[in-house]
Design a protein around this motif. Structure first.
Motif, PDB file in Angstrom:
ATOM      1  N   ARG A  56       9.095  -4.028   0.889  1.00 25.01           N
ATOM      2  CA  ARG A  56       8.636  -2.891   0.090  1.00 25.01           C
ATOM      3  C   ARG A  56       9.424  -2.761  -1.207  1.00 25.01           C
ATOM      4  NH1 ARG A  56       8.986   1.891   4.304  1.00 25.01           N
ATOM      5  NH2 ARG A  56       8.304   3.140   2.522  1.00 25.01           N
ATOM      6  N   ALA A  73       8.128  -5.361  -3.620  1.00 29.17           N
ATOM      7  CA  ALA A  73       6.808  -4.995  -4.142  1.00 29.17           C
ATOM      8  C   ALA A  73       6.927  -3.927  -5.229  1.00 29.17           C
ATOM      9  CB  ALA A  73       5.919  -4.501  -3.004  1.00 29.17           C
ATOM     10  N   LEU A  74       7.828  -2.967  -5.040  1.00 31.53           N
ATOM     11  CA  LEU A  74       8.025  -1.924  -6.044  1.00 31.53           C
ATOM     12  C   LEU A  74       8.639  -2.491  -7.319  1.00 31.53           C
ATOM     13  CD1 LEU A  74       9.304   0.964  -3.736  1.00 31.53           C
ATOM     14  CD2 LEU A  74       7.242   1.034  -5.158  1.00 31.53           C
ATOM     15  N   ALA A 117       8.175  -5.432  -8.495  1.00 28.47           N
ATOM     16  CA  ALA A 117       7.169  -6.238  -9.191  1.00 28.47           C
ATOM     17  C   ALA A 117       6.047  -5.397  -9.783  1.00 28.47           C
ATOM     18  CB  ALA A 117       6.583  -7.263  -8.216  1.00 28.47           C
ATOM     19  N   ASP A 118       5.973  -4.130  -9.377  1.00 30.54           N
ATOM     20  CA  ASP A 118       4.872  -3.261  -9.808  1.00 30.54           C
ATOM     21  C   ASP A 118       5.235  -2.554 -11.110  1.00 30.54           C
ATOM     22  OD1 ASP A 118       2.518  -1.878  -9.861  1.00 30.54           O
ATOM     23  OD2 ASP A 118       3.093  -0.409  -8.346  1.00 30.54           O
ATOM     24  N   HIS A 119       4.376  -2.660 -12.102  1.00 26.59           N
ATOM     25  CA  HIS A 119       4.579  -1.966 -13.382  1.00 26.59           C
ATOM     26  C   HIS A 119       3.578  -0.810 -13.452  1.00 26.59           C
ATOM     27  CE1 HIS A 119       7.330  -5.053 -14.813  1.00 26.59           C
ATOM     28  NE2 HIS A 119       6.457  -5.957 -14.382  1.00 26.59           N
ATOM     29  N   LEU A 120       4.093   0.397 -13.488  1.00 32.45           N
ATOM     30  CA  LEU A 120       3.223   1.567 -13.433  1.00 32.45           C
ATOM     31  C   LEU A 120       2.461   1.743 -14.749  1.00 32.45           C
ATOM     32  CD1 LEU A 120       5.434   4.226 -11.614  1.00 32.45           C
ATOM     33  CD2 LEU A 120       4.071   2.372 -10.665  1.00 32.45           C
ATOM     34  N   GLY A 129       9.856   4.936 -13.182  1.00 32.29           N
ATOM     35  CA  GLY A 129       8.952   3.851 -13.538  1.00 32.29           C
ATOM     36  C   GLY A 129       8.592   3.800 -15.011  1.00 32.29           C
ATOM     37  N   GLU A 189       6.508   4.691  -3.594  1.00 33.47           N
ATOM     38  CA  GLU A 189       5.191   4.103  -3.342  1.00 33.47           C
ATOM     39  C   GLU A 189       4.082   5.120  -3.591  1.00 33.47           C
ATOM     40  OE1 GLU A 189       6.556   0.865   0.084  1.00 33.47           O
ATOM     41  OE2 GLU A 189       5.959   2.895   0.659  1.00 33.47           O
ATOM     42  N   ALA A 249       3.655   5.485  -7.304  1.00 37.85           N
ATOM     43  CA  ALA A 249       2.930   4.325  -7.844  1.00 37.85           C
ATOM     44  C   ALA A 249       1.438   4.441  -7.534  1.00 37.85           C
ATOM     45  CB  ALA A 249       3.501   3.035  -7.261  1.00 37.85           C
ATOM     46  N   GLU A 250       1.108   4.909  -6.342  1.00 38.18           N
ATOM     47  CA  GLU A 250      -0.290   5.057  -5.954  1.00 38.18           C
ATOM     48  C   GLU A 250      -0.992   6.095  -6.847  1.00 38.18           C
ATOM     49  OE1 GLU A 250      -2.831   5.778  -1.831  1.00 38.18           O
ATOM     50  OE2 GLU A 250      -0.644   5.513  -1.727  1.00 38.18           O
ATOM     51  N   HIS A 252      -1.572   4.495 -10.304  1.00 32.24           N
ATOM     52  CA  HIS A 252      -2.683   3.533 -10.327  1.00 32.24           C
ATOM     53  C   HIS A 252      -4.031   4.219 -10.147  1.00 32.24           C
ATOM     54  CE1 HIS A 252      -0.458  -0.200 -10.670  1.00 32.24           C
ATOM     55  NE2 HIS A 252       0.403   0.215  -9.741  1.00 32.24           N
TER      56      HIS A 252
END
Length: 309
Positions: free
Chosen positions: A32, A35-36, A38-41, A75, A297, A300-301, A304
């Motif tokens: 997790r 994954a966070l 690697a995630d670009h908000l 983020g 998370e 981020a959700e 997105h």
């Protein structure tokens, strides 16, 4: 004479057993975190104003407000939290001054102060700001009754502030409004000022009690005062996967609100409870804890979900 033989000690390092529950949990937390990272908000095209509301107390409303805001600020989003709860817990968690003599949201909704005059920068993150609450807000419900456009006071001030910051090139991406656990004039002001409502629901018995009344009130606000208002997100909090009760409540809420419920659920966590005592969100108090990862998370959700197609 014979002597008792002693068991031989294992030679070399003991092999790590990746099949144990602890090993699986550590592997999941590591996955997790990666994954966070690697995630670009994505940033919204315009400021999203979100009211966090539930008239039932103790559901994690303020906790969710400050931690989602901190997660988005971490983020890279520019975030403002408006503490509209007289208890001032959001102000405490964000580490901003909110003693009785502090200029606050009370001066905005009851007086003639602008948000720019009372806003404070949170020490949590450079992009996180707060309009604090003080004890004076406890009497604001009574004072608002006799004021002109009493339901529009916060919206008028917020619209002027957001227009000024955008013109200055300092646009806010998100505004989170933390409501008191009631359906009075302060909460109505929050509904009128927002485009979205986020409802935290505790994974406990009676979780859905009162929710239908809250939804009816939101529909009334939408019909008469704010046509743009919508319930965009429902966040399940205090989830304990070891109990059948939490699993059943989560399943029931998802069945009733399949589109609104976030995939991420916030677990019961000692770290989440401890953080406000240190004037921090769990995001900065213990970034790698399960509770912090869950709020990151969820943030981020939300980002997105509101991203342009």
């Amino acid at each position: 004479m014979t002597t008792a033989s002693t068991p031989s000690e294992p030679k070399g390092p003991v092999a790590f057993d990746a099949t144990t529950p602890l090993a699986r949990e550590l592997a999941d937390l590591s996955r997790r975190r990666e994954a966070l990272r690697a995630d670009h908000l994505p940033r919204p095209e315009r400021t999203r104003v979100v009211t966090i509301s539930n008239q039932k107390g103790g559901v994690g409303k303020t906790t969710s407000t400050v931690n989602l805001a901190a997660g988005l600020a971490r983020g890279g989003a520019r975030v403002l939290v408006i503490d509209l709860d007289p208890q001032g817990n959001a102000s405490t968690a964000l580490g901003v001054e909110h003693r009785a003599e502090t200029a606050s949201v009370y001066d905005v909704v009851v007086g003639e102060s602008a948000i720019a005059d009372v806003i404070q920068k949170s020490p949590e993150f450079d992009l996180l700001f707060c309009v604090p609450s003080t004890i004076h807000l406890a009497g604001a419900e009574i004072e608002l009754v006799s004021l002109v456009a009493r339901e529009q006071r916060l919206r008028t001030a917020l619209d002027a502030f957001l227009a000024a910051t955008e013109e200055a090139g300092e646009r806010f991406d998100y505004v989170f409004i933390d409501c008191p656990p009631s359906l009075g004039l302060l909460t109505i002001n929050a509904f009128v000022a927002a485009q979205e409502v986020l409802i935290p629901i505790q994974c406990e018995y009676y979780a859905l009690e009162g929710l239908s009344q809250l939804l009816r009130n939101i529909q009334l606000i939408e019909k008469h005062l704010n046509p743009a208002l919508t319930v965009s997100s429902i966040l399940l909090t205090m989830y304990d996967g070891r109990t059948n009760l939490s699993q059943q409540v989560a399943a029931d809420v998802r069945e009733h609100f399949p589109k609104e419920v976030l995939k991420t659920m916030i677990p019961r966590s000692v770290r989440i409870s401890e953080a406000p005592g240190y004037g921090q969100t769990v995001i900065s108090y213990d970034t790698n804890s399960p509770g912090s990862l869950s709020y990151l998370e969820a943030a981020a959700e939300i980002a997105h979900r509101g991203a342009p197609a």
